[in-house]
Scaffold this active site. Sequence first.
Site, PDB file in Angstrom:
ATOM      1  N   LYS A 170       0.831  -1.212   0.000  1.00 16.32           N
ATOM      2  CA  LYS A 170       0.000   0.000   0.000  1.00 16.32           C
ATOM      3  C   LYS A 170       0.865   1.262   0.000  1.00 16.32           C
ATOM      4  O   LYS A 170       0.638   2.182  -0.781  1.00 16.32           O
ATOM      5  CB  LYS A 170      -0.938   0.018   1.226  1.00 16.32           C
ATOM      6  CG  LYS A 170      -1.887  -1.171   1.287  1.00 16.32           C
ATOM      7  CD  LYS A 170      -2.862  -1.073   2.455  1.00 16.32           C
ATOM      8  CE  LYS A 170      -2.229  -1.157   3.843  1.00 16.32           C
ATOM      9  NZ  LYS A 170      -1.585  -2.458   4.147  1.00 16.32           N
ATOM     10  N   ARG A 189     -10.399   0.171   7.988  1.00 11.61           N
ATOM     11  CA  ARG A 189      -9.921  -1.174   8.317  1.00 11.61           C
ATOM     12  C   ARG A 189     -10.995  -2.021   8.943  1.00 11.61           C
ATOM     13  O   ARG A 189     -10.731  -3.187   9.280  1.00 11.61           O
ATOM     14  CB  ARG A 189      -8.781  -1.054   9.332  1.00 11.61           C
ATOM     15  CG  ARG A 189      -7.413  -0.960   8.714  1.00 11.61           C
ATOM     16  CD  ARG A 189      -6.421  -0.859   9.869  1.00 11.61           C
ATOM     17  NE  ARG A 189      -5.242  -1.626   9.600  1.00 11.61           N
ATOM     18  CZ  ARG A 189      -4.169  -1.137   9.001  1.00 11.61           C
ATOM     19  NH1 ARG A 189      -4.130   0.089   8.570  1.00 11.61           N
ATOM     20  NH2 ARG A 189      -3.124  -1.907   8.820  1.00 11.61           N
ATOM     21  N   ARG A 240      11.654  -6.427   5.789  1.00  8.55           N
ATOM     22  CA  ARG A 240      11.623  -5.006   6.138  1.00  8.55           C
ATOM     23  C   ARG A 240      11.988  -4.804   7.603  1.00  8.55           C
ATOM     24  O   ARG A 240      12.642  -3.824   7.954  1.00  8.55           O
ATOM     25  CB  ARG A 240      10.232  -4.426   5.866  1.00  8.55           C
ATOM     26  CG  ARG A 240      10.223  -2.916   6.056  1.00  8.55           C
ATOM     27  CD  ARG A 240       8.879  -2.301   5.794  1.00  8.55           C
ATOM     28  NE  ARG A 240       7.909  -2.740   6.782  1.00  8.55           N
ATOM     29  CZ  ARG A 240       6.606  -2.522   6.678  1.00  8.55           C
ATOM     30  NH1 ARG A 240       6.125  -1.892   5.626  1.00  8.55           N
ATOM     31  NH2 ARG A 240       5.785  -2.940   7.609  1.00  8.55           N
ATOM     32  N   ARG A 292      10.217  -0.664  13.043  1.00  4.21           N
ATOM     33  CA  ARG A 292       8.804  -0.654  13.423  1.00  4.21           C
ATOM     34  C   ARG A 292       8.540  -1.696  14.505  1.00  4.21           C
ATOM     35  O   ARG A 292       8.966  -2.843  14.374  1.00  4.21           O
ATOM     36  CB  ARG A 292       7.920  -0.936  12.185  1.00  4.21           C
ATOM     37  CG  ARG A 292       7.618   0.313  11.395  1.00  4.21           C
ATOM     38  CD  ARG A 292       6.834   0.036  10.142  1.00  4.21           C
ATOM     39  NE  ARG A 292       5.534  -0.612  10.364  1.00  4.21           N
ATOM     40  CZ  ARG A 292       4.549  -0.630   9.471  1.00  4.21           C
ATOM     41  NH1 ARG A 292       4.717  -0.021   8.292  1.00  4.21           N
ATOM     42  NH2 ARG A 292       3.425  -1.244   9.729  1.00  4.21           N
ATOM     43  N   ARG A 333      -1.022  -9.442  13.065  1.00  4.82           N
ATOM     44  CA  ARG A 333      -1.570  -8.436  12.131  1.00  4.82           C
ATOM     45  C   ARG A 333      -2.334  -9.132  10.997  1.00  4.82           C
ATOM     46  O   ARG A 333      -3.378  -8.651  10.565  1.00  4.82           O
ATOM     47  CB  ARG A 333      -0.439  -7.594  11.530  1.00  4.82           C
ATOM     48  CG  ARG A 333       0.120  -6.554  12.499  1.00  4.82           C
ATOM     49  CD  ARG A 333       1.518  -6.123  12.122  1.00  4.82           C
ATOM     50  NE  ARG A 333       1.605  -5.332  10.913  1.00  4.82           N
ATOM     51  CZ  ARG A 333       2.741  -5.123  10.251  1.00  4.82           C
ATOM     52  NH1 ARG A 333       3.882  -5.656  10.677  1.00  4.82           N
ATOM     53  NH2 ARG A 333       2.748  -4.376   9.171  1.00  4.82           N
TER      54      ARG A 333
HETATM   55  P1  AP5 Z   1       4.667  -1.611   1.954  1.00  2.23           P
HETATM   56  O1  AP5 Z   1       4.497  -0.776   0.733  1.00  2.23           O
HETATM   57  O2  AP5 Z   1       5.225  -0.989   3.163  1.00  2.23           O
HETATM   58  O3  AP5 Z   1       3.283  -2.339   2.298  1.00  2.23           O
HETATM   59  P2  AP5 Z   1       2.075  -1.851   3.178  1.00  2.23           P
HETATM   60  O4  AP5 Z   1       0.864  -2.517   2.616  1.00  2.23           O
HETATM   61  O5  AP5 Z   1       2.076  -0.363   3.256  1.00  2.23           O
HETATM   62  O6  AP5 Z   1       2.471  -2.536   4.551  1.00  2.23           O
HETATM   63  P3  AP5 Z   1       2.342  -1.992   6.028  1.00  2.23           P
HETATM   64  O7  AP5 Z   1       3.167  -2.862   6.874  1.00  2.23           O
HETATM   65  O8  AP5 Z   1       2.560  -0.522   6.099  1.00  2.23           O
HETATM   66  O9  AP5 Z   1       0.805  -2.297   6.258  1.00  2.23           O
HETATM   67  P4  AP5 Z   1      -0.020  -2.286   7.539  1.00  2.23           P
HETATM   68  O10 AP5 Z   1      -1.390  -2.220   6.999  1.00  2.23           O
HETATM   69  O11 AP5 Z   1       0.279  -3.402   8.460  1.00  2.23           O
HETATM   70  O12 AP5 Z   1       0.514  -1.000   8.315  1.00  2.23           O
HETATM   71  P5  AP5 Z   1      -0.091   0.443   8.637  1.00  2.23           P
HETATM   72  O13 AP5 Z   1       1.047   1.341   8.742  1.00  2.23           O
HETATM   73  O14 AP5 Z   1      -1.206   0.784   7.735  1.00  2.23           O
HETATM   74  O15 AP5 Z   1       5.511  -2.889   1.522  1.00  2.23           O
HETATM   75  C1  AP5 Z   1       5.935  -3.831   2.492  1.00  2.23           C
HETATM   76  C2  AP5 Z   1       7.365  -4.272   2.197  1.00  2.23           C
HETATM   77  O16 AP5 Z   1       7.389  -4.980   0.960  1.00  2.23           O
HETATM   78  C3  AP5 Z   1       8.349  -3.097   2.019  1.00  2.23           C
HETATM   79  O17 AP5 Z   1       9.586  -3.456   2.548  1.00  2.23           O
HETATM   80  C4  AP5 Z   1       8.414  -2.908   0.503  1.00  2.23           C
HETATM   81  O18 AP5 Z   1       9.628  -2.371   0.090  1.00  2.23           O
HETATM   82  C5  AP5 Z   1       8.230  -4.342  -0.001  1.00  2.23           C
HETATM   83  N1  AP5 Z   1       7.540  -4.406  -1.297  1.00  2.23           N
HETATM   84  C6  AP5 Z   1       6.559  -3.576  -1.759  1.00  2.23           C
HETATM   85  N2  AP5 Z   1       6.155  -3.954  -2.974  1.00  2.23           N
HETATM   86  C7  AP5 Z   1       6.863  -5.060  -3.291  1.00  2.23           C
HETATM   87  C8  AP5 Z   1       6.900  -5.910  -4.433  1.00  2.23           C
HETATM   88  N3  AP5 Z   1       6.105  -5.711  -5.489  1.00  2.23           N
HETATM   89  N4  AP5 Z   1       7.744  -6.963  -4.412  1.00  2.23           N
HETATM   90  C9  AP5 Z   1       8.567  -7.179  -3.342  1.00  2.23           C
HETATM   91  N5  AP5 Z   1       8.605  -6.394  -2.249  1.00  2.23           N
HETATM   92  C10 AP5 Z   1       7.755  -5.350  -2.220  1.00  2.23           C
HETATM   93  O19 AP5 Z   1      -0.716   0.202  10.084  1.00  2.23           O
HETATM   94  C11 AP5 Z   1       0.090  -0.141  11.176  1.00  2.23           C
HETATM   95  C12 AP5 Z   1      -0.750  -0.279  12.429  1.00  2.23           C
HETATM   96  O20 AP5 Z   1      -1.336   0.994  12.755  1.00  2.23           O
HETATM   97  C13 AP5 Z   1      -1.941  -1.234  12.376  1.00  2.23           C
HETATM   98  O21 AP5 Z   1      -1.550  -2.574  12.605  1.00  2.23           O
HETATM   99  C14 AP5 Z   1      -2.832  -0.665  13.460  1.00  2.23           C
HETATM  100  O22 AP5 Z   1      -2.365  -1.034  14.726  1.00  2.23           O
HETATM  101  C15 AP5 Z   1      -2.637   0.834  13.308  1.00  2.23           C
HETATM  102  N6  AP5 Z   1      -3.617   1.407  12.374  1.00  2.23           N
HETATM  103  C16 AP5 Z   1      -3.355   2.042  11.182  1.00  2.23           C
HETATM  104  N7  AP5 Z   1      -4.478   2.425  10.582  1.00  2.23           N
HETATM  105  C17 AP5 Z   1      -5.493   2.039  11.398  1.00  2.23           C
HETATM  106  C18 AP5 Z   1      -6.909   2.122  11.301  1.00  2.23           C
HETATM  107  N8  AP5 Z   1      -7.523   2.676  10.239  1.00  2.23           N
HETATM  108  N9  AP5 Z   1      -7.639   1.595  12.319  1.00  2.23           N
HETATM  109  C19 AP5 Z   1      -7.072   1.031  13.388  1.00  2.23           C
HETATM  110  N10 AP5 Z   1      -5.736   0.903  13.545  1.00  2.23           N
HETATM  111  C20 AP5 Z   1      -4.950   1.406  12.551  1.00  2.23           C
HETATM  112 MG    MG Z   2       2.177   1.039   4.852  1.00  2.89          MG
END
Ligand code: AP5
Ligand code: MG
Length: 188
Positions: A14, A91, A130, A136, A147
């Site tokens: 994402k 979410r 990562r 993180r 997660r």
């Molecule tokens: P990346 O692009 O970082 O993927 P991502 O989907 O953004 O992954 P996140 O870990 O950020 O998702 P998440 O939903 O768990 O975290 P968030 O910050 O939203 O890619 C991942 C890795 O893969 C990177 O190293 C990248 O380089 C690599 N990669 C990318 N594309 C690739 C490809 N094509 N091939 C190979 N490698 C690739 O949320 C974190 C926490 O915050 C949640 O768990 C929750 O506790 C809280 N939170 C956030 N939003 C809410 C909400 N709305 N409600 C409640 N709690 C929330």
């Molecule tokens: Mg992200």
Amino acid sequence: MLNIIIFGAPGSGKGTQSERLIERYNLHHISTGELLRGHISAKTELGQLADSYISKGQLIPDGLMIDILGDTIDREPAVKERGVILDGFPRTIPQAEALKKLMEDRGMKIDAVVGLEVPEEELIERLIKRGEQSGRSDDNLETILKRLEVYQKQTYPLRDFYEKEGIYKAIDGLGTVDEIFDRICKSL
Ligand code: AP5
Ligand code: MG
């Protein structure tokens, strides 16, 4: 003007694809995860509370998250002027319902939900990799598995929610970043 949700499991890409999309479509990016991590780094009260959930792989309570999103949208004129990409929100079903109302109240709507679909083994591999550098608190195997479980239970049902609204675009999230970006642009 385009308002998009980028949707998918932890590690589905994402954040990576959002970076490209904001350039291509001149969108404002709101990542709720990044916003919360900003508060954790700045050691604010919200940051402390958020980290108590994030480090366990759990979601921040809906009421709080919905208020934060509403405030962020209202504080940022670019959202209405240029359009927005929401990354990490909604979410849960209550968040999706609140978002719908929030957008309607502001004369806006979500045009597309871009769903990055990636097999679980690949997600785990990406996040462990990562975690070697990200710092993180949620990039360790135990929290990654939690997660993914939370995603399946609480977030995955949104796929159906947005399919029923006719705006869900399923994207094969395996391949190079460029290939996936191409698929997304074609779907929009
Ligand atoms: P990346 O692009 O970082 O993927 P991502 O989907 O953004 O992954 P996140 O870990 O950020 O998702 P998440 O939903 O768990 O975290 P968030 O910050 O939203 O890619 C991942 C890795 O893969 C990177 O190293 C990248 O380089 C690599 N990669 C990318 N594309 C690739 C490809 N094509 N091939 C190979 N490698 C690739 O949320 C974190 C926490 O915050 C949640 O768990 C929750 O506790 C809280 N939170 C956030 N939003 C809410 C909400 N709305 N409600 C409640 N709690 C929330
Ligand atoms: Mg992200």
